[in-house]
Design an enzyme around this catalytic site. Structure first.
Site, PDB file in Angstrom:
ATOM      1  N   LYS A   1      10.063  -7.321  -2.825  1.00 34.98           N
ATOM      2  CA  LYS A   1       9.151  -7.356  -1.671  1.00 34.98           C
ATOM      3  C   LYS A   1       7.945  -8.242  -1.961  1.00 34.98           C
ATOM      4  O   LYS A   1       7.588  -9.104  -1.159  1.00 34.98           O
ATOM      5  CB  LYS A   1       8.681  -5.939  -1.340  1.00 34.98           C
ATOM      6  CG  LYS A   1       7.545  -5.866  -0.351  1.00 34.98           C
ATOM      7  CD  LYS A   1       7.145  -4.458  -0.034  1.00 34.98           C
ATOM      8  CE  LYS A   1       6.050  -3.883  -0.896  1.00 34.98           C
ATOM      9  NZ  LYS A   1       4.707  -4.455  -0.685  1.00 34.98           N
ATOM     10  N   ASN A   2       7.308  -8.018  -3.105  1.00 32.15           N
ATOM     11  CA  ASN A   2       6.047  -8.711  -3.382  1.00 32.15           C
ATOM     12  C   ASN A   2       6.226 -10.183  -3.754  1.00 32.15           C
ATOM     13  O   ASN A   2       5.242 -10.909  -3.863  1.00 32.15           O
ATOM     14  CB  ASN A   2       5.261  -7.981  -4.475  1.00 32.15           C
ATOM     15  CG  ASN A   2       4.631  -6.709  -3.948  1.00 32.15           C
ATOM     16  OD1 ASN A   2       4.707  -6.422  -2.748  1.00 32.15           O
ATOM     17  ND2 ASN A   2       4.019  -5.946  -4.837  1.00 32.15           N
TER      18      ASN A   2
ATOM     19  N   CYS B   1      -7.707   0.682   2.308  1.00 36.01           N
ATOM     20  CA  CYS B   1      -6.430   1.351   2.519  1.00 36.01           C
ATOM     21  C   CYS B   1      -6.371   2.610   1.665  1.00 36.01           C
ATOM     22  O   CYS B   1      -7.317   2.920   0.940  1.00 36.01           O
ATOM     23  CB  CYS B   1      -5.262   0.417   2.280  1.00 36.01           C
ATOM     24  SG  CYS B   1      -4.810   0.237   0.576  1.00 36.01           S
TER      25      CYS B   1
ATOM     26  N   ARG C   1     -10.040  -2.506  -1.692  1.00 37.53           N
ATOM     27  CA  ARG C   1      -9.249  -3.740  -1.654  1.00 37.53           C
ATOM     28  C   ARG C   1      -9.882  -4.887  -0.862  1.00 37.53           C
ATOM     29  O   ARG C   1      -9.335  -5.356   0.142  1.00 37.53           O
ATOM     30  CB  ARG C   1      -7.839  -3.443  -1.125  1.00 37.53           C
ATOM     31  CG  ARG C   1      -7.142  -2.397  -1.950  1.00 37.53           C
ATOM     32  CD  ARG C   1      -5.729  -2.161  -1.510  1.00 37.53           C
ATOM     33  NE  ARG C   1      -4.806  -3.152  -2.008  1.00 37.53           N
ATOM     34  CZ  ARG C   1      -3.499  -3.112  -1.800  1.00 37.53           C
ATOM     35  NH1 ARG C   1      -2.978  -2.139  -1.099  1.00 37.53           N
ATOM     36  NH2 ARG C   1      -2.718  -4.046  -2.288  1.00 37.53           N
ATOM     37  N   PRO C   2     -11.034  -5.374  -1.319  1.00 40.18           N
ATOM     38  CA  PRO C   2     -11.647  -6.523  -0.637  1.00 40.18           C
ATOM     39  C   PRO C   2     -10.818  -7.797  -0.841  1.00 40.18           C
ATOM     40  O   PRO C   2      -9.945  -7.836  -1.706  1.00 40.18           O
ATOM     41  CB  PRO C   2     -13.002  -6.653  -1.335  1.00 40.18           C
ATOM     42  CG  PRO C   2     -12.815  -6.037  -2.671  1.00 40.18           C
ATOM     43  CD  PRO C   2     -11.782  -4.960  -2.506  1.00 40.18           C
ATOM     44  N   VAL C   3     -11.122  -8.829  -0.040  1.00 43.77           N
ATOM     45  CA  VAL C   3     -10.438 -10.128  -0.217  1.00 43.77           C
ATOM     46  C   VAL C   3     -11.472 -11.223  -0.492  1.00 43.77           C
ATOM     47  O   VAL C   3     -11.255 -12.394  -0.198  1.00 43.77           O
ATOM     48  CB  VAL C   3      -9.533 -10.500   0.996  1.00 43.77           C
ATOM     49  CG1 VAL C   3      -8.330  -9.586   1.074  1.00 43.77           C
ATOM     50  CG2 VAL C   3     -10.319 -10.469   2.300  1.00 43.77           C
TER      51      VAL C   3
ATOM     52  N   ASP D   1       1.876  -0.333  -9.760  1.00 46.95           N
ATOM     53  CA  ASP D   1       2.914   0.066  -8.797  1.00 46.95           C
ATOM     54  C   ASP D   1       3.976   0.982  -9.410  1.00 46.95           C
ATOM     55  O   ASP D   1       4.870   1.448  -8.698  1.00 46.95           O
ATOM     56  CB  ASP D   1       3.587  -1.175  -8.182  1.00 46.95           C
ATOM     57  CG  ASP D   1       2.689  -1.862  -7.169  1.00 46.95           C
ATOM     58  OD1 ASP D   1       1.630  -1.307  -6.823  1.00 46.95           O
ATOM     59  OD2 ASP D   1       3.044  -2.972  -6.715  1.00 46.95           O
TER      60      ASP D   1
ATOM     61  N   ARG E   1       8.805   0.755   3.997  1.00 52.33           N
ATOM     62  CA  ARG E   1       8.086  -0.522   3.863  1.00 52.33           C
ATOM     63  C   ARG E   1       8.556  -1.267   2.619  1.00 52.33           C
ATOM     64  O   ARG E   1       8.524  -2.498   2.582  1.00 52.33           O
ATOM     65  CB  ARG E   1       6.575  -0.273   3.727  1.00 52.33           C
ATOM     66  CG  ARG E   1       5.891   0.093   5.018  1.00 52.33           C
ATOM     67  CD  ARG E   1       4.390   0.107   4.816  1.00 52.33           C
ATOM     68  NE  ARG E   1       4.007  -0.988   3.947  1.00 52.33           N
ATOM     69  CZ  ARG E   1       3.091  -0.930   2.982  1.00 52.33           C
ATOM     70  NH1 ARG E   1       2.446   0.184   2.770  1.00 52.33           N
ATOM     71  NH2 ARG E   1       2.827  -1.974   2.244  1.00 52.33           N
TER      72      ARG E   1
HETATM   73  C1  UD1 Z   1      -0.713  -6.859  -5.159  1.00 53.61           C
HETATM   74  C2  UD1 Z   1       0.578  -6.173  -4.790  1.00 53.61           C
HETATM   75  C3  UD1 Z   1       0.441  -4.658  -4.963  1.00 53.61           C
HETATM   76  C4  UD1 Z   1      -0.056  -4.339  -6.363  1.00 53.61           C
HETATM   77  C5  UD1 Z   1      -1.287  -5.135  -6.721  1.00 53.61           C
HETATM   78  C6  UD1 Z   1      -1.722  -4.972  -8.172  1.00 53.61           C
HETATM   79  C7  UD1 Z   1       1.513  -7.662  -3.112  1.00 53.61           C
HETATM   80  C8  UD1 Z   1       1.847  -7.889  -1.692  1.00 53.61           C
HETATM   81  N1  UD1 Z   1       0.899  -6.502  -3.398  1.00 53.61           N
HETATM   82  O1  UD1 Z   1      -1.709  -6.403  -4.262  1.00 53.61           O
HETATM   83  O2  UD1 Z   1       1.707  -4.059  -4.721  1.00 53.61           O
HETATM   84  O3  UD1 Z   1      -0.346  -2.961  -6.456  1.00 53.61           O
HETATM   85  O4  UD1 Z   1      -1.061  -6.539  -6.497  1.00 53.61           O
HETATM   86  O5  UD1 Z   1      -0.690  -5.330  -9.019  1.00 53.61           O
HETATM   87  O6  UD1 Z   1       1.818  -8.462  -3.973  1.00 53.61           O
HETATM   88  N2  UD1 Z   1      -9.823  -7.451  -5.666  1.00 53.61           N
HETATM   89  C9  UD1 Z   1     -11.129  -7.799  -5.369  1.00 53.61           C
HETATM   90  N3  UD1 Z   1     -11.344  -8.915  -4.603  1.00 53.61           N
HETATM   91  C10 UD1 Z   1     -10.328  -9.676  -4.123  1.00 53.61           C
HETATM   92  C11 UD1 Z   1      -9.010  -9.336  -4.435  1.00 53.61           C
HETATM   93  C12 UD1 Z   1      -8.776  -8.207  -5.201  1.00 53.61           C
HETATM   94  O7  UD1 Z   1     -12.056  -7.112  -5.777  1.00 53.61           O
HETATM   95  O8  UD1 Z   1     -10.601 -10.663  -3.433  1.00 53.61           O
HETATM   96  C13 UD1 Z   1      -9.531  -6.257  -6.486  1.00 53.61           C
HETATM   97  C14 UD1 Z   1      -8.762  -5.173  -5.742  1.00 53.61           C
HETATM   98  O9  UD1 Z   1      -9.590  -4.337  -4.989  1.00 53.61           O
HETATM   99  C15 UD1 Z   1      -8.078  -4.455  -6.896  1.00 53.61           C
HETATM  100  C16 UD1 Z   1      -7.816  -5.576  -7.903  1.00 53.61           C
HETATM  101  O10 UD1 Z   1      -8.678  -6.650  -7.535  1.00 53.61           O
HETATM  102  O11 UD1 Z   1      -8.955  -3.520  -7.457  1.00 53.61           O
HETATM  103  C17 UD1 Z   1      -6.406  -6.096  -7.937  1.00 53.61           C
HETATM  104  O12 UD1 Z   1      -5.952  -6.312  -6.615  1.00 53.61           O
HETATM  105  P1  UD1 Z   1      -4.916  -7.452  -6.234  1.00 53.61           P
HETATM  106  O13 UD1 Z   1      -4.201  -7.929  -7.444  1.00 53.61           O
HETATM  107  O14 UD1 Z   1      -5.598  -8.441  -5.370  1.00 53.61           O
HETATM  108  O15 UD1 Z   1      -3.892  -6.619  -5.343  1.00 53.61           O
HETATM  109  P2  UD1 Z   1      -3.077  -7.214  -4.135  1.00 53.61           P
HETATM  110  O16 UD1 Z   1      -2.831  -8.648  -4.369  1.00 53.61           O
HETATM  111  O17 UD1 Z   1      -3.694  -6.775  -2.847  1.00 53.61           O
END
Ligand code: UD1
Length: 416
Positions: free
Chosen positions: A22-23, A116, A121-123, A304, A396
């Site tokens: 999936k990922n 969530c 989970r900020p971006v 995960d 999902r």
């Molecule tokens: C992806 C995976 C998810 C997995 C996660 C960690 C997909 C679709 N999903 O999620 O299944 O659990 O990796 O292996 O591939 N963070 C920030 N700022 C950002 C981005 C992230 O602070 O801009 C933080 C997040 O809150 C979290 C950490 O970084 O604490 C890691 O998150 P991230 O690796 O970004 O997870 P996803 O990519 O959302």
């Protein structure tokens, strides 16, 4: 709402074929945005999240045809570079459209994902990276509005390892002017799989799989065919289930090289595991031993798989210390396991799991995708009947899970 009814207690026997990851599939589907030529994907899993991503791409004007595990995409006529809230709220991975849209069209509007069930989970790192490449980004009405005349290569340091952040910036950089260097990049196998697909489309990427990825921008990407890697989390879930309940299972179409730490931990728990390039054979016929673990970015233990290992530890011999370092609220499954008789205490980001002799079936509620998988494992182990509510989470991310479990001898049924 659909539920799963499981009558536990029986060891698993037979073979199970692992679906595409999936990922890896989600970012690779978004890679189609980067080219006006056709992208043909094989080994795409049949999951609700994939359906949501195809819906998202189609509403942008991309043609997407799916037949079984093959998906054919063409973004020549993409007219609407937007990801609306209705889709983003059901699947955060929609954010992966942002980088590719900006790279190919210089414009994108993607709804800002909220928090969530497992954390905030900020971006922000996705946004900062694209700004460093020259994009202007504002948040208006809950949407990320991004625009740029042409993205420029940049040296970007991410202070947290982010999987989708790395993927978004790597995709954006493929069509930028000049060279982009991503430092402290995620090394997850799914990032590598995306890079391999982009390279087949004509991108110039090196260093993927390490924490420094270099992308030299090219003028355009071309048509390609690519097979998505096997799902390492689905694989790990079946292996954890066998270790917990016992049995003898052959796991096919897998990628054991992406599961080193998980296999190591299952061996520590007592499972006997052998593997070839694409197959894993697991035998377990004793009560598992408790295993400690700490989640961290790849190649360390994946977050995960944390919930599934907590399920395994609930009936193991001894006490396990499980520490979650990636997400701040990823122990929602614990209270549900307690309903089945598990003995777990939470202290901050650590769960202390005291192995019980047995669990007893009850009704429990799935709270997120991997929590659902953990409850399935607990249901397999528990005496009597376990009913898992809200299994839409499971659909999902797990392709035909009950069919696969039935083939391994499990008494499991989907009910309304
Ligand atoms: C992806 C995976 C998810 C997995 C996660 C960690 C997909 C679709 N999903 O999620 O299944 O659990 O990796 O292996 O591939 N963070 C920030 N700022 C950002 C981005 C992230 O602070 O801009 C933080 C997040 O809150 C979290 C950490 O970084 O604490 C890691 O998150 P991230 O690796 O970004 O997870 P996803 O990519 O959302």
């Amino acid at each position: 709402m659909q539920k799963l009814k499981i009558r536990g207690g029986k060891p698993l026997r037979g073979s199970v074929r692992i679906s595409g990851a999936k990922n890896a599939a989600l970012p690779i589907l978004c890679a189609a945005i980067l080219s006006a030529e056709t992208l043909t994907l094989k080994n795409v899993p049949q999951l609700n999240d994939i359906g949501t991503m195809l819906k998202l791409l189609k509403q942008m004007g991309i043609s997407a045809h799916r037949e079984g595990e093959t998906v054919v995409l063409n973004a020549a006529n993409l007219t609407n570079p937007a990801a609306p809230y209705e889709l983003v709220k059901t699947m955060r991975a929609s954010i992966l459209a942002l980088g590719p849209l900006l790279a190919r069209f210089g414009k994108a509007r993607v709804s800002l994902p909220g928090g969530c069930a497992i954390g905030a989970r900020p971006v922000d790192l996705h946004i900062k990276g694209l700004e460093a490449m020259g994009a202007t980004i504002t948040i208006e009405g809950g949407d990320i509005h991004a625009s740029v005349f042409k993205l420029k290569g940049a040296h970007i340091f991410m202070d947290i390892v982010t999987v989708t952040g790395t993927e978004n910036l790597m995709m954006a950089a493929t069509l930028a002017d000049g060279t982009t260097v991503l430092e402290n990049a995620a090394r997850e196998p799914e990032v590598v799989d995306l890079a391999e697909c982009l390279i087949k489309m004509g991108a110039n990427i090196s260093g993927h799989g390490s924490d420094v990825i270099t992308v030299k921008g090219v003028a355009s990407l071309h048509k390609a065919e690519y097979a998505v890697m096997p799902d390492r989390i689905e694989t790990g879930t079946f292996l954890a289930a066998v270790t917990a309940i016992g049995g003898d299972v052959r796991v096919t179409n897998a990628a054991p090289r992406t599961l080193d730490v998980v296999i190591e931990k299952l061996r520590e728990a007592g499972a006997v595991i052998t593997s070839t390039d694409d197959e894993i054979h697991i035998v377990s016929n004793t009560r598992p031993k408790a295993v400690n673990l700490r989640t961290a970015p790849y190649p360390a233990f994946p977050t995960d798989m944390q919930a599934q290992f907590i399920a395994l530890n609930t009936i193991a011999e001894g006490t396990a210390i499980v520490t979650e370092t990636i997400f701040e609220n990823r122990f929602m499954h614990v209270q549900e396991l307690v309903r089945l008789g598990a003995k777990i205490d939470i202290e901050g980001n650590t769960a202390i799991v005291k192995g019980a002799q047995k669990l007893t079936g009850a009704t429990v509620m799935a709270t997120d995708l991997r929590a659902s998988a953990c409850l399935v494992i607990a249901g397999l182990v528990a005496e009597g009947e376990t009913i898992i509510d809200r299994i839409y989470h499971l659909d999902r991310g797990y392709d035909h899970i009950e069919k696969k479990l039935v083939a391994l001898g499990v008494d499991i049924e989907r009910i309304d």
